[in-house]
Design a protein around this motif. Structure first.
Motif, PDB file in Angstrom:
ATOM      1  N   CYS A   1      -4.249 -18.457 -25.236  1.00  0.00           N
ATOM      2  CA  CYS A   1      -4.385 -17.222 -24.463  1.00  0.00           C
ATOM      3  C   CYS A   1      -2.992 -16.648 -24.226  1.00  0.00           C
ATOM      4  O   CYS A   1      -2.062 -17.376 -23.871  1.00  0.00           O
ATOM      5  N   PRO A   2      -2.814 -15.342 -24.431  1.00  0.00           N
ATOM      6  CA  PRO A   2      -1.495 -14.735 -24.226  1.00  0.00           C
ATOM      7  C   PRO A   2      -1.038 -14.854 -22.770  1.00  0.00           C
ATOM      8  O   PRO A   2      -1.807 -14.631 -21.848  1.00  0.00           O
ATOM      9  N   VAL A   3       0.234 -15.256 -22.596  1.00  0.00           N
ATOM     10  CA  VAL A   3       0.793 -15.365 -21.250  1.00  0.00           C
ATOM     11  C   VAL A   3       2.078 -14.549 -21.108  1.00  0.00           C
ATOM     12  O   VAL A   3       2.620 -14.443 -20.014  1.00  0.00           O
ATOM     13  N   GLY A   4       2.560 -13.978 -22.207  1.00  0.00           N
ATOM     14  CA  GLY A   4       3.775 -13.177 -22.128  1.00  0.00           C
ATOM     15  C   GLY A   4       4.309 -12.821 -23.497  1.00  0.00           C
ATOM     16  O   GLY A   4       3.665 -13.065 -24.515  1.00  0.00           O
ATOM     17  N   ILE A   5       5.492 -12.243 -23.478  1.00  0.00           N
ATOM     18  CA  ILE A   5       6.167 -11.837 -24.709  1.00  0.00           C
ATOM     19  C   ILE A   5       7.619 -12.267 -24.601  1.00  0.00           C
ATOM     20  O   ILE A   5       8.236 -12.161 -23.538  1.00  0.00           O
ATOM     21  N   VAL A   6       8.178 -12.770 -25.691  1.00  0.00           N
ATOM     22  CA  VAL A   6       9.584 -13.137 -25.739  1.00  0.00           C
ATOM     23  C   VAL A   6      10.271 -12.284 -26.808  1.00  0.00           C
ATOM     24  O   VAL A   6       9.704 -12.038 -27.871  1.00  0.00           O
ATOM     25  N   SER A   7      11.449 -11.811 -26.475  1.00  0.00           N
ATOM     26  CA  SER A   7      12.203 -10.990 -27.427  1.00  0.00           C
ATOM     27  C   SER A   7      13.423 -11.750 -27.915  1.00  0.00           C
ATOM     28  O   SER A   7      13.833 -12.754 -27.332  1.00  0.00           O
ATOM     29  N   ARG A   8      14.029 -11.250 -28.983  1.00  0.00           N
ATOM     30  CA  ARG A   8      15.253 -11.874 -29.488  1.00  0.00           C
ATOM     31  C   ARG A   8      16.336 -11.853 -28.423  1.00  0.00           C
ATOM     32  O   ARG A   8      17.061 -12.822 -28.244  1.00  0.00           O
ATOM     33  N   SER A   9      16.429 -10.756 -27.694  1.00  0.00           N
ATOM     34  CA  SER A   9      17.469 -10.677 -26.666  1.00  0.00           C
ATOM     35  C   SER A   9      17.218 -11.696 -25.553  1.00  0.00           C
ATOM     36  O   SER A   9      18.164 -12.243 -24.995  1.00  0.00           O
ATOM     37  N   ASP A  10      15.949 -11.993 -25.238  1.00  0.00           N
ATOM     38  CA  ASP A  10      15.640 -13.029 -24.249  1.00  0.00           C
ATOM     39  C   ASP A  10      16.198 -14.375 -24.696  1.00  0.00           C
ATOM     40  O   ASP A  10      16.747 -15.135 -23.895  1.00  0.00           O
ATOM     41  N   LEU A  11      16.060 -14.670 -25.978  1.00  0.00           N
ATOM     42  CA  LEU A  11      16.499 -15.955 -26.504  1.00  0.00           C
ATOM     43  C   LEU A  11      18.018 -16.042 -26.618  1.00  0.00           C
ATOM     44  O   LEU A  11      18.603 -17.103 -26.428  1.00  0.00           O
ATOM     45  N   LEU A  12      18.659 -14.938 -26.909  1.00  0.00           N
ATOM     46  CA  LEU A  12      20.111 -14.944 -27.087  1.00  0.00           C
ATOM     47  C   LEU A  12      20.877 -14.797 -25.785  1.00  0.00           C
ATOM     48  O   LEU A  12      22.027 -15.230 -25.686  1.00  0.00           O
ATOM     49  N   LYS A  13      20.248 -14.217 -24.789  1.00  0.00           N
ATOM     50  CA  LYS A  13      20.913 -13.936 -23.513  1.00  0.00           C
ATOM     51  C   LYS A  13      21.545 -15.178 -22.904  1.00  0.00           C
ATOM     52  O   LYS A  13      22.637 -15.131 -22.364  1.00  0.00           O
ATOM     53  N   VAL A  14      20.865 -16.297 -23.035  1.00  0.00           N
ATOM     54  CA  VAL A  14      21.357 -17.524 -22.429  1.00  0.00           C
ATOM     55  C   VAL A  14      22.680 -17.961 -23.051  1.00  0.00           C
ATOM     56  O   VAL A  14      23.504 -18.600 -22.421  1.00  0.00           O
ATOM     57  N   HIS A  15      22.930 -17.596 -24.300  1.00  0.00           N
ATOM     58  CA  HIS A  15      24.164 -17.985 -24.976  1.00  0.00           C
ATOM     59  C   HIS A  15      25.293 -16.997 -24.734  1.00  0.00           C
ATOM     60  O   HIS A  15      26.399 -17.200 -25.224  1.00  0.00           O
ATOM     61  N   LEU A  16      25.044 -15.958 -23.996  1.00  0.00           N
ATOM     62  CA  LEU A  16      26.067 -14.963 -23.708  1.00  0.00           C
ATOM     63  C   LEU A  16      26.690 -15.169 -22.333  1.00  0.00           C
ATOM     64  O   LEU A  16      27.422 -14.315 -21.853  1.00  0.00           O
ATOM     65  N   ARG A  17      26.439 -16.290 -21.711  1.00  0.00           N
ATOM     66  CA  ARG A  17      26.983 -16.583 -20.391  1.00  0.00           C
ATOM     67  C   ARG A  17      28.475 -16.877 -20.507  1.00  0.00           C
ATOM     68  O   ARG A  17      28.928 -17.479 -21.477  1.00  0.00           O
ATOM     69  N   THR A  18      29.220 -16.475 -19.501  1.00  0.00           N
ATOM     70  CA  THR A  18      30.650 -16.760 -19.488  1.00  0.00           C
ATOM     71  C   THR A  18      30.872 -18.232 -19.151  1.00  0.00           C
ATOM     72  O   THR A  18      30.000 -18.889 -18.554  1.00  0.00           O
ATOM     73  N   ASP A  19      32.036 -18.733 -19.512  1.00  0.00           N
ATOM     74  CA  ASP A  19      32.370 -20.111 -19.168  1.00  0.00           C
ATOM     75  C   ASP A  19      32.381 -20.302 -17.665  1.00  0.00           C
ATOM     76  O   ASP A  19      31.940 -21.333 -17.152  1.00  0.00           O
ATOM     77  N   GLU A  20      32.864 -19.315 -16.949  1.00  0.00           N
ATOM     78  CA  GLU A  20      32.879 -19.394 -15.486  1.00  0.00           C
ATOM     79  C   GLU A  20      31.461 -19.528 -14.929  1.00  0.00           C
ATOM     80  O   GLU A  20      31.206 -20.322 -14.037  1.00  0.00           O
ATOM     81  N   ASP A  21      30.546 -18.755 -15.489  1.00  0.00           N
ATOM     82  CA  ASP A  21      29.152 -18.810 -15.056  1.00  0.00           C
ATOM     83  C   ASP A  21      28.533 -20.174 -15.383  1.00  0.00           C
ATOM     84  O   ASP A  21      27.803 -20.750 -14.571  1.00  0.00           O
ATOM     85  N   LEU A  22      28.826 -20.703 -16.570  1.00  0.00           N
ATOM     86  CA  LEU A  22      28.298 -22.018 -16.947  1.00  0.00           C
ATOM     87  C   LEU A  22      28.821 -23.107 -16.010  1.00  0.00           C
ATOM     88  O   LEU A  22      28.057 -23.953 -15.547  1.00  0.00           O
ATOM     89  N   ALA A  23      30.121 -23.083 -15.739  1.00  0.00           N
ATOM     90  CA  ALA A  23      30.708 -24.087 -14.851  1.00  0.00           C
ATOM     91  C   ALA A  23      30.088 -23.994 -13.455  1.00  0.00           C
ATOM     92  O   ALA A  23      29.764 -25.012 -12.832  1.00  0.00           O
ATOM     93  N   HIS A  24      29.897 -22.774 -12.976  1.00  0.00           N
ATOM     94  CA  HIS A  24      29.274 -22.572 -11.669  1.00  0.00           C
ATOM     95  C   HIS A  24      27.856 -23.145 -11.657  1.00  0.00           C
ATOM     96  O   HIS A  24      27.451 -23.813 -10.691  1.00  0.00           O
ATOM     97  N   GLN A  25      27.091 -22.892 -12.705  1.00  0.00           N
ATOM     98  CA  GLN A  25      25.717 -23.397 -12.799  1.00  0.00           C
ATOM     99  C   GLN A  25      25.704 -24.921 -12.765  1.00  0.00           C
ATOM    100  O   GLN A  25      24.901 -25.532 -12.063  1.00  0.00           O
ATOM    101  N   VAL A  26      26.609 -25.549 -13.513  1.00  0.00           N
ATOM    102  CA  VAL A  26      26.653 -27.016 -13.547  1.00  0.00           C
ATOM    103  C   VAL A  26      27.047 -27.567 -12.176  1.00  0.00           C
ATOM    104  O   VAL A  26      26.458 -28.539 -11.703  1.00  0.00           O
ATOM    105  N   ARG A  27      28.001 -26.937 -11.516  1.00  0.00           N
ATOM    106  CA  ARG A  27      28.381 -27.385 -10.162  1.00  0.00           C
ATOM    107  C   ARG A  27      27.188 -27.300  -9.211  1.00  0.00           C
ATOM    108  O   ARG A  27      26.951 -28.191  -8.397  1.00  0.00           O
ATOM    109  N   PHE A  28      26.428 -26.222  -9.314  1.00  0.00           N
ATOM    110  CA  PHE A  28      25.237 -26.042  -8.493  1.00  0.00           C
ATOM    111  C   PHE A  28      24.225 -27.160  -8.770  1.00  0.00           C
ATOM    112  O   PHE A  28      23.636 -27.730  -7.855  1.00  0.00           O
ATOM    113  N   GLU A  29      24.024 -27.476 -10.051  1.00  0.00           N
ATOM    114  CA  GLU A  29      23.091 -28.542 -10.431  1.00  0.00           C
ATOM    115  C   GLU A  29      23.566 -29.901  -9.920  1.00  0.00           C
ATOM    116  O   GLU A  29      22.753 -30.735  -9.525  1.00  0.00           O
TER     117      GLU A  29
END
Length: 103
Positions: free
Chosen positions: A17-45
């Motif tokens: 059953c359809p639950v949503g739609i995923v686009s190429r930009s949705d999949l690539l967006k996660v790889h466009l994070r800055t290093d600062e943002d990644l480090a912040h995310q890991v510190r939060f985790e």
């Protein structure tokens, strides 16, 4: 998606059953994070797993999507947890865990 020249694909549940739609930009967006943002995310985790005083003993560095953890942990059993935590953060392409803990 690229080979099929699809810009979007439907997302379905276990019953197809359809639950949503995923686009190429949705999949690539996660790889466009800055290093600062990644480090912040890991510190939060880290704070979700470690007490604040133990999390502050861990240095988090990011470079081109690669996270390096160094410092000390209170317990050696947390070493594999830290590696899984870092590798699971969206946008992280590699992890180098250089943490030490008492035997």
């Amino acid at each position: 998606m690229a080979r099929g020249h699809f810009k979007r694909l439907p997302v379905v549940d276990a019953e197809d059953c359809p639950v949503g739609i995923v686009s190429r930009s949705d999949l690539l967006k996660v790889h466009l994070r800055t290093d600062e943002d990644l480090a912040h995310q890991v510190r939060f985790e880290l704070l979700a797993v470690l007490k604040p005083e133990h999390a502050s003993a861990v240095d988090v560095r990011a470079e081109e999507g690669r996270i390096t953890l160094s410092g000390t942990l209170p317990d050696a059993s947390l070493l594999p947890v830290m590696e899984r935590l870092v590798r699971a953060a969206p946008g992280v392409v590699d992890a180098d865990v250089r943490l030490v803990a008492p035997d």
